[in-house]
Design a protein around this motif. Structure first.
Motif, PDB file in Angstrom:
ATOM      1  N   PHE A  44      29.700 -51.700 -53.715  1.00  0.00           N
ATOM      2  CA  PHE A  44      30.572 -52.523 -52.860  1.00  0.00           C
ATOM      3  C   PHE A  44      29.768 -53.190 -51.746  1.00  0.00           C
ATOM      4  CE2 PHE A  44      33.431 -52.707 -49.097  1.00  0.00           C
ATOM      5  CZ  PHE A  44      34.302 -53.679 -49.565  1.00  0.00           C
ATOM      6  N   GLY A  45      28.881 -52.423 -51.108  1.00  0.00           N
ATOM      7  CA  GLY A  45      28.047 -53.011 -50.064  1.00  0.00           C
ATOM      8  C   GLY A  45      27.123 -54.084 -50.608  1.00  0.00           C
ATOM      9  N   TRP A  46      26.612 -53.870 -51.814  1.00  0.00           N
ATOM     10  CA  TRP A  46      25.730 -54.852 -52.435  1.00  0.00           C
ATOM     11  C   TRP A  46      26.453 -56.171 -52.659  1.00  0.00           C
ATOM     12  CZ3 TRP A  46      23.288 -54.393 -57.990  1.00  0.00           C
ATOM     13  CH2 TRP A  46      22.184 -55.252 -58.066  1.00  0.00           C
ATOM     14  N   LEU A  64      36.155 -53.055 -54.401  1.00  0.00           N
ATOM     15  CA  LEU A  64      36.962 -52.235 -53.502  1.00  0.00           C
ATOM     16  C   LEU A  64      37.905 -51.340 -54.291  1.00  0.00           C
ATOM     17  CD1 LEU A  64      37.773 -51.523 -50.626  1.00  0.00           C
ATOM     18  CD2 LEU A  64      39.377 -53.449 -50.658  1.00  0.00           C
ATOM     19  N   LEU A  65      38.511 -51.879 -55.364  1.00  0.00           N
ATOM     20  CA  LEU A  65      39.362 -51.045 -56.224  1.00  0.00           C
ATOM     21  C   LEU A  65      38.561 -49.913 -56.862  1.00  0.00           C
ATOM     22  CD1 LEU A  65      41.641 -53.637 -58.089  1.00  0.00           C
ATOM     23  CD2 LEU A  65      42.362 -51.864 -56.473  1.00  0.00           C
ATOM     24  N   TYR A 102      25.649 -60.468 -62.965  1.00  0.00           N
ATOM     25  CA  TYR A 102      27.009 -59.958 -62.932  1.00  0.00           C
ATOM     26  C   TYR A 102      27.374 -59.221 -64.222  1.00  0.00           C
ATOM     27  CZ  TYR A 102      27.471 -62.690 -58.709  1.00  0.00           C
ATOM     28  OH  TYR A 102      27.283 -63.206 -57.443  1.00  0.00           O
ATOM     29  N   ILE A 103      26.632 -59.460 -65.297  1.00  0.00           N
ATOM     30  CA  ILE A 103      26.815 -58.641 -66.500  1.00  0.00           C
ATOM     31  C   ILE A 103      26.444 -57.195 -66.189  1.00  0.00           C
ATOM     32  CG2 ILE A 103      25.955 -58.199 -68.832  1.00  0.00           C
ATOM     33  CD1 ILE A 103      25.611 -61.205 -69.179  1.00  0.00           C
ATOM     34  N   ILE A 104      25.304 -57.015 -65.517  1.00  0.00           N
ATOM     35  CA  ILE A 104      24.855 -55.668 -65.152  1.00  0.00           C
ATOM     36  C   ILE A 104      25.817 -55.035 -64.150  1.00  0.00           C
ATOM     37  CG2 ILE A 104      22.999 -54.372 -64.041  1.00  0.00           C
ATOM     38  CD1 ILE A 104      21.051 -56.363 -65.240  1.00  0.00           C
ATOM     39  N   VAL A 105      26.267 -55.819 -63.170  1.00  0.00           N
ATOM     40  CA  VAL A 105      27.204 -55.304 -62.169  1.00  0.00           C
ATOM     41  C   VAL A 105      28.502 -54.849 -62.840  1.00  0.00           C
ATOM     42  CG1 VAL A 105      28.672 -55.998 -60.238  1.00  0.00           C
ATOM     43  CG2 VAL A 105      26.256 -56.590 -60.224  1.00  0.00           C
ATOM     44  N   SER A 106      29.018 -55.644 -63.781  1.00  0.00           N
ATOM     45  CA  SER A 106      30.271 -55.283 -64.460  1.00  0.00           C
ATOM     46  C   SER A 106      30.114 -54.009 -65.277  1.00  0.00           C
ATOM     47  CB  SER A 106      30.710 -56.433 -65.373  1.00  0.00           C
ATOM     48  OG  SER A 106      30.890 -57.618 -64.649  1.00  0.00           O
ATOM     49  N   LEU A 107      29.025 -53.911 -66.029  1.00  0.00           N
ATOM     50  CA  LEU A 107      28.799 -52.717 -66.833  1.00  0.00           C
ATOM     51  C   LEU A 107      28.642 -51.484 -65.953  1.00  0.00           C
ATOM     52  CD1 LEU A 107      26.382 -54.150 -69.543  1.00  0.00           C
ATOM     53  CD2 LEU A 107      28.811 -53.602 -69.798  1.00  0.00           C
TER      54      LEU A 107
END
Length: 390
Positions: free
Chosen positions: A104-106, A183-184, A75-80
């Motif tokens: 989003f699909g991931w 989604l945002l 989630y660090i990678i996802v956030s960045l």
């Protein structure tokens, strides 16, 4: 997933059984050091469970697991990535929108399908597997079991996902936050493409969502005080000791390592031991942290026969889970449901007059005895030819 409390514990257990469970709980408490995945405490508990299953006459194997011990690396990678896409949407809105849709699909798949593989430092954990073969399973013409009951309990300690840490956890709050933030991001990149002047109205909330998720992923969860794991392991060992002669049901007792940090430990075990879904029942015992016993099936189409329902007192009811949005993950059943297995969870909610941690004296022993007798009763019904009805 609705949980309905079962109001009381059985109090008719033989005194010798209660004393034996009390002694077992004392021995387990002596081994109950903090047990993060891959820690010496988890290894000590694994060695103790291994020895007790062998003492019960089971065939025992140890399966090593190379697990990720940092819970939020992915989630660090996802956030960045989310923050990067927000920035790029000012100059490359179309490309950012396409990548945001993929992200989003991931995260949808992460919630409802396959969790994102953990990323980070690895450590060695292990899962202890004991098996009791049916009578006649050896020899020139071995018999095949009609059913396999796989009893599961966690080896590692429960993690506390409090405060902002919830956003990187597997509970509904974290799942909803991640999907809503993604989604945002999709909306923000779409607005940047169509209405650039209004981009910041959506971009700011999305950026805040990603920043909070990044913070949550960077903070490691704490270990909870004893939260019923000792009682769960005691119930597993008690069933292993109680069930000595089985004619048509093969019993597996599995103490699963690293349940809190890496779901691939259990999937790796399933690949090594491919149980047939049509003849296998998984019973997970977790969080026996109170007197109010809860039974939950994780498949709304699965019911118990009338004989099996009779195992539970008339004042109690078997609960069927309802998946809600998004579904709450159980560390021991989430992957099993994906593989199509029948699963039954046994847990207990804490009562208001019991302190957090290991219950004192007789209450914990009665609870463990109650759970082990319930599992033994289900095995006895399967031995007699009663089935789970799809």
């Amino acid at each position: 997933m609705p949980d309905v409390a079962l109001p009381h514990l059985a109090r008719t257990a033989p005194r010798d059984d209660i004393r034996e469970i009390e002694a077992l709980l004392i021995q387990l408490e002596e081994q109950a050091h903090p047990r993060r995945a891959g820690s010496p405490g988890e290894a000590m508990m694994a060695a103790f469970v291994n020895g007790r299953l062998r003492r019960a006459g089971m065939g025992v194997a140890t399966y090593p697991l190379n697990v990720t011990v940092h819970t939020g690396g992915s989630y660090i990678i996802v956030s960045l990535l989310g923050l990067l896409l927000l920035t790029l949407s000012l100059w490359l809105p179309l490309l950012s929108l396409l990548v945001a849709l993929i992200l989003f699909g991931w995260l949808i798949v992460d919630t409802f399908g396959a969790p994102i593989p953990p990323i980070g430092r690895h450590s060695a954990s292990q899962t202890i597997v004991g098996v009791r073969a049916i009578e006649g399973a050896a020899g020139l013409n071995p018999r095949t079991p009609r059913w396999r009951v796989v009893l599961l309990a966690p080896l590692d300690s429960t993690l506390a996902w409090g405060g902002v840490r919830l956003l990187a956890g597997s509970e509904r709050v974290g799942q909803s936050w991640r999907i809503g933030t993604a989604l945002l991001l999709v909306v923000a990149t779409g607005v940047a493409l169509l209405f650039p002047m209004a981009w910041w109205l959506v971009a700011l909330p999305s950026a805040l969502g990603w920043l909070l998720l990044l913070l949550a992923a960077l903070i490691q969860p704490l270990l909870q005080p004893a939260n019923g794991e000792i009682e769960a392991l005691a119930a597993l060992l008690s069933v292993a000791q109680r069930e000595q002669l089985l004619r048509s049901v093969e019993l597996w007792a599995v103490a699963v390592g690293a349940t809190q940090v890496d779901p691939r430990g259990l999937t790796g075990l399933l690949r090594r031991l491919p149980f047939e879904p049509e003849s296998t029942l998984f019973v997970s015992v977790e969080r026996l942290a109170g007197e109010q016993l809860i039974l939950v099936t994780h498949d709304a189409s699965m019911t118990l026969s009338a004989e099996m329902e009779g195992l539970v007192e008339s004042s109690e009811r078997l609960v069927h889970s309802r998946l809600g949005w998004p579904p709450r993950r159980s560390p021991l059943t989430w992957m099993l449901q994906r593989y199509g297995y029948r699963t039954l969870s046994i847990m207990a909610h804490p009562a208001t007059d019991i302190r957090t941690g290991l219950y004192e004296g007789r209450r914990a022993s009665l609870l463990v005895d109650r759970v082990s007798r319930l599992v033994s009763g289900i095995i006895a019904q399967l031995e007699q030819g009663n089935d789970f009805n799809p």
